[in-house]
Design a protein around this motif. Structure first.
Motif, PDB file in Angstrom:
ATOM      1  N   ILE A 270       2.346   5.745  -3.191  1.00  0.00           N
ATOM      2  CA  ILE A 270       3.527   7.298  -3.959  1.00  0.00           C
ATOM      3  C   ILE A 270       3.468   7.012  -5.446  1.00  0.00           C
ATOM      4  O   ILE A 270       3.386   8.286  -5.906  1.00  0.00           O
ATOM      5  CB  ILE A 270       4.869   6.663  -2.917  1.00  0.00           C
ATOM      6  N   ILE A 271       3.700   5.944  -5.506  1.00  0.00           N
ATOM      7  CA  ILE A 271       3.721   5.750  -7.146  1.00  0.00           C
ATOM      8  C   ILE A 271       2.485   6.441  -7.828  1.00  0.00           C
ATOM      9  O   ILE A 271       2.303   7.292  -8.269  1.00  0.00           O
ATOM     10  CB  ILE A 271       3.668   4.094  -7.452  1.00  0.00           C
TER      11      ILE A 271
ATOM     12  N   TYR B 250      -5.293   9.059 -15.293  1.00  0.00           N
ATOM     13  CA  TYR B 250      -6.057   7.835 -14.583  1.00  0.00           C
ATOM     14  C   TYR B 250      -5.754   6.623 -15.082  1.00  0.00           C
ATOM     15  O   TYR B 250      -5.452   5.717 -14.620  1.00  0.00           O
ATOM     16  CB  TYR B 250      -7.028   8.597 -14.501  1.00  0.00           C
ATOM     17  N   ILE B 251      -5.385   7.237 -16.584  1.00  0.00           N
ATOM     18  CA  ILE B 251      -5.660   5.616 -17.382  1.00  0.00           C
ATOM     19  C   ILE B 251      -4.367   4.323 -17.061  1.00  0.00           C
ATOM     20  O   ILE B 251      -4.358   3.848 -16.967  1.00  0.00           O
ATOM     21  CB  ILE B 251      -6.129   5.527 -18.468  1.00  0.00           C
ATOM     22  N   ASN B 252      -3.237   5.574 -17.829  1.00  0.00           N
ATOM     23  CA  ASN B 252      -1.796   4.517 -17.714  1.00  0.00           C
ATOM     24  C   ASN B 252      -1.459   3.802 -16.268  1.00  0.00           C
ATOM     25  O   ASN B 252      -1.390   2.480 -16.062  1.00  0.00           O
ATOM     26  CB  ASN B 252      -0.715   5.776 -17.812  1.00  0.00           C
ATOM     27  N   PRO B 253      -1.726   4.431 -14.679  1.00  0.00           N
ATOM     28  CA  PRO B 253      -2.098   3.875 -13.125  1.00  0.00           C
ATOM     29  C   PRO B 253      -2.958   2.423 -13.583  1.00  0.00           C
ATOM     30  O   PRO B 253      -2.633   0.802 -12.626  1.00  0.00           O
ATOM     31  CB  PRO B 253      -2.897   5.005 -12.082  1.00  0.00           C
TER      32      PRO B 253
ATOM     33  N   GLY C 124       0.513  -1.456  -0.106  1.00  0.00           N
ATOM     34  CA  GLY C 124       0.285   0.385   0.023  1.00  0.00           C
ATOM     35  C   GLY C 124       0.862   0.839   0.148  1.00  0.00           C
ATOM     36  O   GLY C 124       0.569   2.185  -0.371  1.00  0.00           O
ATOM     37  N   MET C 125       1.629   0.812   0.438  1.00  0.00           N
ATOM     38  CA  MET C 125       3.276   2.417   1.108  1.00  0.00           C
ATOM     39  C   MET C 125       3.690   2.551  -0.656  1.00  0.00           C
ATOM     40  O   MET C 125       3.203   4.006  -1.296  1.00  0.00           O
ATOM     41  CB  MET C 125       4.015   2.153   1.679  1.00  0.00           C
TER      42      MET C 125
ATOM     43  N   ILE D  32      -1.996  13.606  -1.372  1.00  0.00           N
ATOM     44  CA  ILE D  32      -3.253  12.668  -1.072  1.00  0.00           C
ATOM     45  C   ILE D  32      -2.484  10.919  -1.377  1.00  0.00           C
ATOM     46  O   ILE D  32      -2.491  10.176  -0.402  1.00  0.00           O
ATOM     47  CB  ILE D  32      -4.381  12.157  -2.333  1.00  0.00           C
ATOM     48  N   GLY D  33      -1.009  10.812  -2.382  1.00  0.00           N
ATOM     49  CA  GLY D  33      -0.264   9.836  -2.166  1.00  0.00           C
ATOM     50  C   GLY D  33       0.574   9.771  -0.961  1.00  0.00           C
ATOM     51  O   GLY D  33       0.526   8.339  -0.564  1.00  0.00           O
TER      52      GLY D  33
END
Length: 482
Positions: A218-219, A229-232, A213-214, A325-326
Motif C-alpha cells: 500500500i505504501i 522510486y528513490i525515496n522508497p 507485505g500488505m 498495483i499496490g
C-alpha cells in the motif's frame, strides 16, 4: 556438553512448558551471552521477519516497475507507466511485447545470478548456525540486503545500466539473501516451541510475511506515484539496517556459540546429506523427501506467479498504474493473515494434512481466475479466492520439523532454505521464460500451468495424511487405547 545435548535439553524443557507463549525475555541458558537489551513484549524473531519482509515487499514491485520504465524508455515505447498507463488497444503492439519480454528476461537474469550464489551460502549459514548461533544468521543477511539497496539507489541516482542491478543482487546472495533470514527465523521457532504448537508458531511467522507485505504494498504504490522510486528505496535500506540492529540488541541466543565454528567447512553440507540419507526411525527418509518435494512444488508456484503479477497487471488489457498495483499486492499479502486465521479455525476440526489440502484448493481456484482476468474486478476476485493459499506451507514446514531430532533443526532448515533458493531459481527460469513465450496465444497461461502443478503436492499430502492416520489408529489399537 556438545551442541546436540544442549539442543535436546532445551527441547525437553520446552516440551514440558507452555511453549506457545515464548517471550524474547526468556531465561538465557547457561554459557549463552544475553542480548545487550531486553524486549518488553512477548516476541522474539517476529520483528526481524517483519522488517526484512517489509523491505523485500516494498522494493520488488517498485524494482519491476523501474525495469519496465527504463526498458520502455530505451526501446522508445511511449505507453508505459510513465506516460500515464497503457491503452487496451495496444494489446498486440509489438513494442509492448518487446518491453514485456525484456523485462521478464532481465528479471530472470538478475534472479538467477542472485539465487545461484544465495543457494550455496544459505546452506552454509543455516547449518553453521547450529554451532555459531542463530543471531548471526539473522544479522549477516540483513546487512547484505542493505548493501543491495545501496547499490540499487546508486543505479537510480546515476541512471546506470540495469546490469548493475545484478551486481547488487550478487552482494545480497553472498550474505545468504532473504532465504537465510527465513532459515534463521524458522530454526529459532523450532528451538523454542513444542511440537503441538509448532504449526501455529510457524504460521505466525508466515503471517508476519503477509502483514509486512500488505503495508509495504500500500505504501509503495502511493509513494512511488507521489515521489518516484528513490525515496522508497531509502526506506528499504533503513528497514534492513533496523532488522540487523534489532537482532543484535534484542534476540536471545538459543544455541551455545562455538568459537571454533568455521563457516567455510564441508561439515555443514555433510550434516544436510546425513539428514536426508538416514532412515532412522524407519520410514522417516521417505516422508522427508516427499514433504520436501511438496514444499518445493508449492513454493515454486508461489514464487513463479508472484514474479508475473506486476507484469500481468501493468500491460493490456488491465493497464494498472502504481496505485492499483499496490492495492493488488496488498490483497495478495492480506491472504497471509486470512490463512493464519483460517488455519487456527480449521485446526479445531481438521488434521494438519487436510488443512494443507484446503489451502492448496484455494490457491488452485485463485490461479484459474487470474488466468482469465481481463478486468480489475475479476483480478481482485482472484485475490479474494486465494484467501487461504498460505495455509499449506506452515503445515509442510511443521511436518518436516517434527520428523527430525531437536539437534538437527539447523541442518533441516538450512536444507529447507536451500530448497527455497532452488524454488526461486527454477520458478524464475520457468515462469519468466514461459510468460513471453505464451503471450501470443494466452497471456494467463503461466497461472493455469501453476494451478496444474499444485495437484501433485495435493495428491502426495492426501496420501501421506491417510497413511499417518492409519498408522496412528494401528498404534492406538496395539496399545489397547480405544
Amino acid at each position: 556438553m556438545d551442541d546436540s545435548d544442549t539442543g535436546a535439553i532445551l527441547a525437553e524443557d520446552l516440551e514440558s512448558s507452555d511453549s506457545s507463549k515464548v517471550c524474547c525475555c526468556f531465561r538465557v541458558p547457561q554459557n549463552k551471552r544475553p542480548p545487550p537489551c531486553s524486549c518488553p513484549f512477548s516476541v522474539t524473531v517476529e520483528p526481524v521477519m517483519f522488517l526484512s519482509t517489509f523491505s523485500m515487499a516494498l522494493q520488488m514491485p517498485l524494482y519491476t516497475q523501474y525495469l519496465w520504465d527504463r526498458i520502455s524508455e530505451d526501446v522508445g515505447y511511449n505507453n508505459g507507466t510513465k506516460g500515464g498507463g497503457c491503452n487496451a488497444s495496444t494489446v498486440h503492439d509489438p513494442l509492448q511485447k518487446e518491453v514485456d519480454t525484456l523485462t521478464a528476461h532481465w528479471n530472470l537474469y538478475i534472479n538467477l545470478g542472485g539465487f545461484v550464489v544465495g543457494l550455496i551460502m544459505v546452506t552454509l549459514l543455516g547449518s553453521w548456525s547450529d554451532r555459531a548461533g542463530r543471531r548471526l544468521v539473522l544479522i549477516i543477511p540483513s546487512l547484505g540486503l542493505a548493501v543491495q539497496a545501496t547499490v540499487y539507489l546508486i543505479v537510480m541516482y546515476l541512471k546506470l545500466p540495469v546490469f548493475w542491478f545484478l551486481i547488487g543482487r550478487l552482494c545480497s546472495g553472498l550474505s545468504g539473501d532473504f532465504n537465510a533470514i527465513l532459515a534463521g527465523c524458522f530454526a529459532y521457532v523450532a528451538d523454542t516451541s513444542a511440537r503441538g504448537s509448532r504449526t501455529f508458531r510457524v504460521a505466525i511467522l508466515e503471517a508476519c510475511l503477509g502483514l509486512a507485505g500488505m503495508f509495504a504494498s500500500i505504501i509503495g504504490g502511493q509513494w512511488r506515484r507521489a515521489q518516484g522510486y528513490i525515496n522508497p528505496f531509502w526506506l528499504v535500506l533503513a528497514t534492513n539496517l533496523a532488522a540487523a540492529l534489532y537482532a543484535y540488541l534484542f534476540v536471545p541466543e538459543t544455541v551455545t556459540p562455538d568459537p571454533e565454528a568455521k563457516l567455510l567447512s564441508t561439515r555443514h553440507h555433510r550434516a544436510v546429506y546425513r539428514l536426508y540419507a538416514s532412515d532412522a526411525p524407519q520410514g522417516r527418509r521417505t516422508k522427508l523427501w516427499l514433504y520436501t518435494l511438496c514444499f518445493f512444488l508449492v513454493v515454486s508456484v508461489h514464487f513463479g506467479c508472484s514474479d508475473l503479477y506486476v507484469l500481468y497487471e501493468l500491460s493490456a488489457p488491465l493497464c494498472w498504474g502504481p496505485e492499483l498495483i499496490g492495492y493488488g499486492s496488498a490483497a495478495k499479502h492480506l491472504a497471509y493473515l486470512t490463512s493464519l486465521m483460517g488455519l487456527r479455525v480449521m485446526q479445531c476440526c481438521l488434521e494438519d494434512s487436510w488443512v494443507a489440502l484446503v489451502g492448496l484448493s484455494s490457491n488452485i481456484v485463485g490461479l484459474i481466475v487470474f488466468s482469465v482476468a481481463n478486468t480489475t474486478a475479476l483480478m481482485f476476485t482472484g485475490y479474494g479466492l486465494c484467501f487461504l493459499f498460505m495455509a499449506s506451507t506452515p503445515v509442510l514446514r511443521s511436518k518436516l520439523s517434527t520428523l527430525v531430532d531437536p539437534a538437527e533443526q539447523g541442518a533441516l532448515f538450512a536444507s529447507v532454505a536451500c530448497v527455497e533458493g532452488l524454488c526461486s531459481l527454477v520458478s524464475s527460469g520457468v515462469f519468466n521464460s514461459l510468460y513471453p513465450a505464451t503471450l501470443h496465444f494466452m497471456k494467463g497461461f503461466p497461472f493455469i500451468f501453476g494451478a496444474a502443478i499444485l495437484f501433485i503436492p495435493a495428491g502426495i499430502i492426501g496420501g501421506l495424511g491417510c497413511q499417518e492416520k492409519k498408522e496412528s489408529r494401528e498404534n492406538r489399537e496395539g496399545s489397547g487405547i480405544s
